[in-house]
Write a protein that holds these residues in place. Structure first.
Motif, short mmCIF file in Angstrom:
data_model
loop_
_atom_site.label_atom_id
_atom_site.label_comp_id
_atom_site.label_asym_id
_atom_site.label_seq_id
_atom_site.Cartn_x
_atom_site.Cartn_y
_atom_site.Cartn_z
N LYS A 56 23.76 32.48 35.83
CA LYS A 56 23.19 32.18 37.13
C LYS A 56 23.21 33.42 38.02
O LYS A 56 22.32 33.65 38.81
CB LYS A 56 23.97 31.06 37.78
CG LYS A 56 23.11 30.17 38.64
CD LYS A 56 23.85 28.96 39.09
CE LYS A 56 23.07 28.28 40.20
NZ LYS A 56 23.90 27.34 40.93
N ASP A 57 24.28 34.19 37.88
CA ASP A 57 24.38 35.43 38.65
C ASP A 57 25.20 36.43 37.86
O ASP A 57 26.06 36.06 37.08
CB ASP A 57 25.03 35.16 40.02
CG ASP A 57 24.70 36.25 41.04
OD1 ASP A 57 23.93 37.17 40.70
OD2 ASP A 57 25.21 36.17 42.17
N ILE A 58 24.88 37.70 38.06
CA ILE A 58 25.60 38.76 37.37
C ILE A 58 25.63 39.98 38.28
O ILE A 58 24.66 40.28 38.97
CB ILE A 58 24.96 39.08 35.99
CG1 ILE A 58 25.65 40.28 35.31
CG2 ILE A 58 23.47 39.31 36.08
CD1 ILE A 58 25.27 40.46 33.84
N GLY A 59 26.78 40.64 38.31
CA GLY A 59 26.90 41.84 39.13
C GLY A 59 27.84 42.82 38.48
O GLY A 59 28.55 42.49 37.53
N PHE A 60 27.83 44.04 38.97
CA PHE A 60 28.78 45.03 38.46
C PHE A 60 29.31 45.90 39.58
O PHE A 60 28.68 46.06 40.63
CB PHE A 60 28.15 45.88 37.33
CG PHE A 60 27.18 46.94 37.80
CD1 PHE A 60 25.91 46.60 38.25
CD2 PHE A 60 27.54 48.27 37.78
CE1 PHE A 60 25.02 47.58 38.68
CE2 PHE A 60 26.65 49.27 38.20
CZ PHE A 60 25.38 48.91 38.65
N GLU A 61 30.51 46.41 39.37
CA GLU A 61 31.16 47.32 40.31
C GLU A 61 31.75 48.46 39.53
O GLU A 61 31.97 48.34 38.33
CB GLU A 61 32.33 46.63 41.01
CG GLU A 61 32.02 45.37 41.74
CD GLU A 61 33.32 44.63 42.02
OE1 GLU A 61 33.89 44.84 43.10
OE2 GLU A 61 33.76 43.87 41.16
N GLY A 62 32.07 49.52 40.23
CA GLY A 62 32.74 50.63 39.57
C GLY A 62 31.98 51.92 39.77
O GLY A 62 31.17 52.04 40.70
N ALA A 63 32.26 52.86 38.90
CA ALA A 63 31.65 54.18 39.06
C ALA A 63 31.37 54.78 37.69
O ALA A 63 32.08 54.49 36.72
CB ALA A 63 32.58 55.10 39.83
#
Ligand code: ZN
Length: 151
Positions: A56-63
């Motif tokens: 339904k939803d997908i996200g990413f964080e980081g570098a």
């Protein structure tokens, strides 16, 4: 690949790097995983909100470097709304495309905009950058409990 197309592809990668899509933790995420590429220093967290079998939803964080970030960004854009099975199938196609031998033809008809990353196979050190977010996403979908690392 002719020069114009290569340039266009580079622009798309730079655009996703500068303005990454879904660059955030997903609110109410029920799946998470973290992945590292020690060779380059790329480090991402991928979070998913699964509704039954659907992302339904997908996200990413980081570098990470431009390639890793662009690949993660394109991945989230491609996978939102897909089923687990579709996500895995796309992962297989992208993996095939990235890990093929240099000069080997590649059927990019099934990967949509991710064809932008087809040229990465010419730079073996960058293949890990481009595949990191995908391996991380797979761990989030089907946790093995192992740390995701490209080494
Ligand atoms: Zn990298």
């Amino acid at each position: 690949m002719n020069g114009d197309i290569r340039e266009l592809y580079q622009e798309m990668i730079m655009d996703h790097n500068k303005n990454p899509r879904n660059f955030r933790a997903v609110k109410d995420a029920n799946r998470n995983a973290e992945g590292y590429n020690p060779l380059c220093g790329d480090h991402f967290k991928v979070s998913l909100l699964m509704d039954g079998d659907v992302i339904k939803d997908i996200g990413f964080e980081g570098a990470g470097c431009a390639i890793s970030k662009a690949s993660a960004s394109m991945m989230t854009a491609a996978l939102k709304g897909k089923t687990r099975r579709e996500a895995k199938a796309l992962f297989e196609e992208v993996h095939k495309m990235l890990s093929r031998k240099i000069g080997e033809p590649c059927d990019v008809s099934k990967v949509g905009k991710l064809a932008t990353l087809a040229g990465v196979c010419e730079f073996p050190a960058r293949v890990k950058c481009a595949s990191l977010a995908w391996h991380t996403m797979c761990e989030a979908l089907d946790p093995t409990g192992k740390q995701v690392t490209t080494e």
